[in-house]
Design a protein around this motif. Structure first.
Motif, PDB file in Angstrom:
ATOM      1  N   GLU A  81      12.441  34.092  -5.689  1.00  0.00           N
ATOM      2  CA  GLU A  81      13.033  33.558  -6.920  1.00  0.00           C
ATOM      3  C   GLU A  81      12.038  32.602  -7.551  1.00  0.00           C
ATOM      4  O   GLU A  81      11.987  31.428  -7.207  1.00  0.00           O
ATOM      5  N   TYR A  82      11.246  33.107  -8.462  1.00  0.00           N
ATOM      6  CA  TYR A  82      10.229  32.307  -9.125  1.00  0.00           C
ATOM      7  C   TYR A  82      10.685  32.026 -10.554  1.00  0.00           C
ATOM      8  O   TYR A  82      10.876  32.956 -11.341  1.00  0.00           O
ATOM      9  N   CYS A  83      10.860  30.753 -10.889  1.00  0.00           N
ATOM     10  CA  CYS A  83      11.268  30.405 -12.250  1.00  0.00           C
ATOM     11  C   CYS A  83      10.071  30.587 -13.164  1.00  0.00           C
ATOM     12  O   CYS A  83       9.130  29.810 -13.131  1.00  0.00           O
ATOM     13  N   LYS A  94      23.717  19.669 -28.962  1.00  0.00           N
ATOM     14  CA  LYS A  94      23.478  19.512 -27.527  1.00  0.00           C
ATOM     15  C   LYS A  94      22.395  20.497 -27.090  1.00  0.00           C
ATOM     16  O   LYS A  94      22.376  21.647 -27.519  1.00  0.00           O
ATOM     17  N   THR A  95      21.518  20.041 -26.198  1.00  0.00           N
ATOM     18  CA  THR A  95      20.465  20.912 -25.664  1.00  0.00           C
ATOM     19  C   THR A  95      20.964  21.597 -24.398  1.00  0.00           C
ATOM     20  O   THR A  95      21.490  20.948 -23.501  1.00  0.00           O
ATOM     21  N   LYS A  96      20.768  22.897 -24.345  1.00  0.00           N
ATOM     22  CA  LYS A  96      21.106  23.691 -23.162  1.00  0.00           C
ATOM     23  C   LYS A  96      19.851  24.442 -22.746  1.00  0.00           C
ATOM     24  O   LYS A  96      18.969  24.678 -23.565  1.00  0.00           O
ATOM     25  N   THR A  97      19.775  24.802 -21.478  1.00  0.00           N
ATOM     26  CA  THR A  97      18.577  25.464 -20.960  1.00  0.00           C
ATOM     27  C   THR A  97      18.948  26.694 -20.140  1.00  0.00           C
ATOM     28  O   THR A  97      19.848  26.646 -19.307  1.00  0.00           O
ATOM     29  N   THR A  98      18.207  27.764 -20.386  1.00  0.00           N
ATOM     30  CA  THR A  98      18.341  28.995 -19.609  1.00  0.00           C
ATOM     31  C   THR A  98      17.078  29.168 -18.775  1.00  0.00           C
ATOM     32  O   THR A  98      15.969  29.076 -19.301  1.00  0.00           O
ATOM     33  N   ASN A  99      17.242  29.408 -17.483  1.00  0.00           N
ATOM     34  CA  ASN A  99      16.115  29.689 -16.595  1.00  0.00           C
ATOM     35  C   ASN A  99      15.925  31.197 -16.520  1.00  0.00           C
ATOM     36  O   ASN A  99      16.888  31.936 -16.299  1.00  0.00           O
ATOM     37  N   VAL A 100      14.690  31.653 -16.673  1.00  0.00           N
ATOM     38  CA  VAL A 100      14.368  33.069 -16.545  1.00  0.00           C
ATOM     39  C   VAL A 100      13.599  33.225 -15.234  1.00  0.00           C
ATOM     40  O   VAL A 100      12.552  32.610 -15.043  1.00  0.00           O
ATOM     41  N   VAL A 101      14.145  34.043 -14.345  1.00  0.00           N
ATOM     42  CA  VAL A 101      13.659  34.108 -12.966  1.00  0.00           C
ATOM     43  C   VAL A 101      13.089  35.488 -12.647  1.00  0.00           C
ATOM     44  O   VAL A 101      13.656  36.511 -13.031  1.00  0.00           O
ATOM     45  N   LEU A 102      11.954  35.475 -11.946  1.00  0.00           N
ATOM     46  CA  LEU A 102      11.310  36.705 -11.477  1.00  0.00           C
ATOM     47  C   LEU A 102      11.593  36.901  -9.991  1.00  0.00           C
ATOM     48  O   LEU A 102      11.782  35.929  -9.243  1.00  0.00           O
ATOM     49  N   HIS A 103      11.600  38.133  -9.568  1.00  0.00           N
ATOM     50  CA  HIS A 103      11.687  38.495  -8.153  1.00  0.00           C
ATOM     51  C   HIS A 103      10.523  39.435  -7.892  1.00  0.00           C
ATOM     52  O   HIS A 103      10.443  40.515  -8.489  1.00  0.00           O
ATOM     53  N   ASP A 104       9.622  39.022  -7.038  1.00  0.00           N
ATOM     54  CA  ASP A 104       8.424  39.815  -6.745  1.00  0.00           C
ATOM     55  C   ASP A 104       7.679  40.206  -8.016  1.00  0.00           C
ATOM     56  O   ASP A 104       7.231  41.345  -8.178  1.00  0.00           O
TER      57      ASP A 104
END
Length: 150
Positions: A81-83, A94-104
């Motif tokens: 799980e690499y962000c 309001k500020t919101k954040t989405t994390n985009v995650v890589l797998h391998d």
């Protein structure tokens, strides 16, 4: 002509869609615009070859799957799980954040605060590539959702 229809039906039967939604694509395109050309090509190819997008925890988690992940090019960021990026956006001030995650090295998920409609983003304010100190939010979300049963 028939192939896209079969792909959509297959995704529907598996509880998802065959593509990212318009608002999810807005977040992913913000990342594409920040990447070096070679990485942008690979990331675009990953987005384009996704065969199933499931939303097991709406507004918190979107997961991408490939028909044959071995045919999908990898980005040089391996790990479970690499962000890859954090995309921040404004909604009603309001500020919101989405994390985009890589797998391998492949696009795996959008996590944390994932908008489900275009109206949920007033503007994208920043894209942070490779944020330091990332901790998987999948376990944290699971704990929040199932704290009494954990």
């Amino acid at each position: 002509m028939l192939r896209p229809i079969v792909k959509k039906i297959s995704a529907f039967l598996r509880g998802g869609t065959s593509t990212f939604s318009e608002v999810e694509m807005l977040l992913l395109k913000a990342i594409l615009n920040k990447l070096p050309e070679t990485e942008a090509k690979i990331f675009f190819q990953q987005i384009s070859t996704v065969s199933l997008v499931q939303r097991p925890n709406p507004r918190r988690l979107v997961v991408a799957y490939y028909s044959n992940k071995n045919k999908v090019s990898q980005l040089p960021y391996l790990g479970y799980e690499y962000c890859f990026a954090k995309v921040s956006y404004k909604l009603n001030g309001k500020t919101k954040t989405t994390n985009v995650v890589l797998h391998d090295g492949r696009l795996m998920s959008l996590e944390r605060s994932v908008p489900s409609r275009n109206e949920e983003i007033d503007s994208i304010t920043s894209v942070a590539l490779h944020p330091s100190g990332y901790k998987s939010v999948a376990e944290e979300i699971d704990m929040e959702e199932h704290e009494q049963n954990a």
